[in-house]
Design a protein around this motif. Sequence first.
Motif, PDB file in Angstrom:
ATOM      1  N   ALA A  35       3.097  -3.278   1.451  1.00 40.80           N
ATOM      2  CA  ALA A  35       4.544  -3.069   1.312  1.00 40.80           C
ATOM      3  C   ALA A  35       4.863  -1.719   0.673  1.00 40.80           C
ATOM      4  CB  ALA A  35       5.155  -4.205   0.498  1.00 40.80           C
ATOM      5  N   LYS A  36       3.912  -1.126  -0.026  1.00 33.75           N
ATOM      6  CA  LYS A  36       4.117   0.178  -0.650  1.00 33.75           C
ATOM      7  C   LYS A  36       3.961   1.323   0.347  1.00 33.75           C
ATOM      8  CE  LYS A  36       2.530  -1.290  -5.203  1.00 33.75           C
ATOM      9  NZ  LYS A  36       3.784  -1.120  -5.896  1.00 33.75           N
ATOM     10  N   LEU A  37       3.383   1.040   1.526  1.00 32.03           N
ATOM     11  CA  LEU A  37       3.100   2.060   2.518  1.00 32.03           C
ATOM     12  C   LEU A  37       4.277   2.257   3.470  1.00 32.03           C
ATOM     13  CD1 LEU A  37      -0.554   1.027   3.460  1.00 32.03           C
ATOM     14  CD2 LEU A  37       0.258   2.314   1.475  1.00 32.03           C
ATOM     15  N   ASP A  38       4.304   3.420   4.120  1.00 31.79           N
ATOM     16  CA  ASP A  38       5.340   3.638   5.123  1.00 31.79           C
ATOM     17  C   ASP A  38       4.928   2.993   6.447  1.00 31.79           C
ATOM     18  OD1 ASP A  38       3.662   5.435   6.548  1.00 31.79           O
ATOM     19  OD2 ASP A  38       4.552   7.187   5.603  1.00 31.79           O
ATOM     20  N   ARG A  39       5.822   3.015   7.400  1.00 28.81           N
ATOM     21  CA  ARG A  39       5.596   2.337   8.682  1.00 28.81           C
ATOM     22  C   ARG A  39       4.356   2.885   9.393  1.00 28.81           C
ATOM     23  NH1 ARG A  39       6.136  -2.013   9.527  1.00 28.81           N
ATOM     24  NH2 ARG A  39       5.297  -2.559  11.499  1.00 28.81           N
ATOM     25  N   HIS A  40       4.187   4.187   9.378  1.00 27.78           N
ATOM     26  CA  HIS A  40       3.032   4.817  10.031  1.00 27.78           C
ATOM     27  C   HIS A  40       1.717   4.327   9.410  1.00 27.78           C
ATOM     28  CE1 HIS A  40       0.612   7.807  12.077  1.00 27.78           C
ATOM     29  NE2 HIS A  40       0.137   8.196  10.923  1.00 27.78           N
ATOM     30  N   GLU A  41       1.664   4.278   8.077  1.00 27.84           N
ATOM     31  CA  GLU A  41       0.454   3.801   7.394  1.00 27.84           C
ATOM     32  C   GLU A  41       0.201   2.334   7.704  1.00 27.84           C
ATOM     33  OE1 GLU A  41       0.250   6.283   3.254  1.00 27.84           O
ATOM     34  OE2 GLU A  41       2.091   5.149   3.652  1.00 27.84           O
ATOM     35  N   GLN A  42       1.245   1.539   7.731  1.00 25.13           N
ATOM     36  CA  GLN A  42       1.100   0.115   8.047  1.00 25.13           C
ATOM     37  C   GLN A  42       0.591  -0.074   9.472  1.00 25.13           C
ATOM     38  OE1 GLN A  42       4.970  -1.510   7.194  1.00 25.13           O
ATOM     39  NE2 GLN A  42       4.659  -1.438   4.973  1.00 25.13           N
ATOM     40  N   ASP A  43       1.095   0.734  10.405  1.00 32.29           N
ATOM     41  CA  ASP A  43       0.622   0.645  11.790  1.00 32.29           C
ATOM     42  C   ASP A  43      -0.853   1.016  11.894  1.00 32.29           C
ATOM     43  OD1 ASP A  43       3.155  -0.125  12.598  1.00 32.29           O
ATOM     44  OD2 ASP A  43       3.709   1.849  13.394  1.00 32.29           O
ATOM     45  N   ARG A  44      -1.258   2.056  11.186  1.00 32.45           N
ATOM     46  CA  ARG A  44      -2.674   2.451  11.187  1.00 32.45           C
ATOM     47  C   ARG A  44      -3.545   1.341  10.603  1.00 32.45           C
ATOM     48  NH1 ARG A  44      -3.580   7.898   8.316  1.00 32.45           N
ATOM     49  NH2 ARG A  44      -5.713   7.431   8.912  1.00 32.45           N
ATOM     50  N   ALA A  45      -3.086   0.737   9.514  1.00 31.14           N
ATOM     51  CA  ALA A  45      -3.844  -0.344   8.879  1.00 31.14           C
ATOM     52  C   ALA A  45      -4.015  -1.521   9.837  1.00 31.14           C
ATOM     53  CB  ALA A  45      -3.156  -0.793   7.596  1.00 31.14           C
ATOM     54  N   ALA A  46      -2.986  -1.824  10.596  1.00 28.63           N
ATOM     55  CA  ALA A  46      -3.027  -2.971  11.514  1.00 28.63           C
ATOM     56  C   ALA A  46      -4.051  -2.783  12.629  1.00 28.63           C
ATOM     57  CB  ALA A  46      -1.640  -3.199  12.113  1.00 28.63           C
ATOM     58  N   LEU A  68       0.373  10.099  -6.568  1.00 24.84           N
ATOM     59  CA  LEU A  68       1.460  11.060  -6.347  1.00 24.84           C
ATOM     60  C   LEU A  68       2.716  10.643  -7.107  1.00 24.84           C
ATOM     61  CD1 LEU A  68       0.914  11.752  -2.545  1.00 24.84           C
ATOM     62  CD2 LEU A  68       0.537  13.365  -4.446  1.00 24.84           C
ATOM     63  N   GLY A  69       2.849   9.346  -7.347  1.00 23.91           N
ATOM     64  CA  GLY A  69       3.980   8.838  -8.132  1.00 23.91           C
ATOM     65  C   GLY A  69       3.934   9.266  -9.588  1.00 23.91           C
ATOM     66  N   SER A  70       2.776   9.745 -10.051  1.00 21.49           N
ATOM     67  CA  SER A  70       2.712  10.285 -11.414  1.00 21.49           C
ATOM     68  C   SER A  70       3.325  11.680 -11.472  1.00 21.49           C
ATOM     69  CB  SER A  70       1.265  10.311 -11.920  1.00 21.49           C
ATOM     70  OG  SER A  70       0.500  11.278 -11.229  1.00 21.49           O
ATOM     71  N   ILE A  71       3.546  12.281 -10.304  1.00 22.64           N
ATOM     72  CA  ILE A  71       4.117  13.631 -10.227  1.00 22.64           C
ATOM     73  C   ILE A  71       5.541  13.599  -9.674  1.00 22.64           C
ATOM     74  CG2 ILE A  71       3.825  15.919  -9.184  1.00 22.64           C
ATOM     75  CD1 ILE A  71       0.805  15.226  -8.975  1.00 22.64           C
ATOM     76  N   PHE A  72       5.746  12.810  -8.629  1.00 24.91           N
ATOM     77  CA  PHE A  72       7.034  12.733  -7.940  1.00 24.91           C
ATOM     78  C   PHE A  72       7.599  11.319  -8.052  1.00 24.91           C
ATOM     79  CE2 PHE A  72       4.327  15.686  -5.517  1.00 24.91           C
ATOM     80  CZ  PHE A  72       5.074  16.849  -5.630  1.00 24.91           C
ATOM     81  N   GLU A  73       8.883  11.191  -7.817  1.00 26.16           N
ATOM     82  CA  GLU A  73       9.491   9.866  -7.723  1.00 26.16           C
ATOM     83  C   GLU A  73       8.873   9.173  -6.508  1.00 26.16           C
ATOM     84  OE1 GLU A  73      11.498   8.570  -9.923  1.00 26.16           O
ATOM     85  OE2 GLU A  73      11.562  10.430 -11.080  1.00 26.16           O
ATOM     86  N   GLU A  74       8.319   7.976  -6.695  1.00 24.71           N
ATOM     87  CA  GLU A  74       7.584   7.310  -5.618  1.00 24.71           C
ATOM     88  C   GLU A  74       8.422   7.106  -4.362  1.00 24.71           C
ATOM     89  OE1 GLU A  74       4.805   4.082  -6.263  1.00 24.71           O
ATOM     90  OE2 GLU A  74       4.720   4.603  -8.384  1.00 24.71           O
TER      91      GLU A  74
END
Length: 143
Positions: A35-46, A68-74
């Motif tokens: 759920a933390k991933l974007d659609r593209h990452e979720q599609d790759r995982a599937a 990256l969330g330690s540097i930017f807003e997640e």
Amino acid sequence: MTTASLKTEPGPGEVLLFRAEVPPLAASMITRLSAKLDRHEQDRAARFIFEQDRAVFVAAHALLRHALGSIFEEGAIRFRTNAYGKPELDLDFEHGIHFSLSHTRGMAVCAICRRHPIGVDVEAINRSVDIEMLAEQYFAAWE
């Protein structure tokens, strides 16, 4: 819509290294991390055939987003692919942040650096390999 901004600013050349061991994960944990991933990452995982490989991919990409969330807003973290097919940050401002992500069964590692391209790699070690025998066959004595 979330506006991207720096939360912290690593020093030039400073390397942030994040490592996570990834034991076999319950389906509910994979779902939460996915759920933390974007659609593209979720599609790759599937597309992974083996559940263990899917779990490591999902955990690795969740680790990258956490790092990256330690540097930017997640919520502002977006990716694009450069001319060489390597993912990079797609933000609305110049940031100079480079990252690298690697994963293998049981482990994920990511490295982040400002102003300098960076690479990281992790490989599973097969402990049943006779290292001394390999060294004798393939390396000179001084090596």
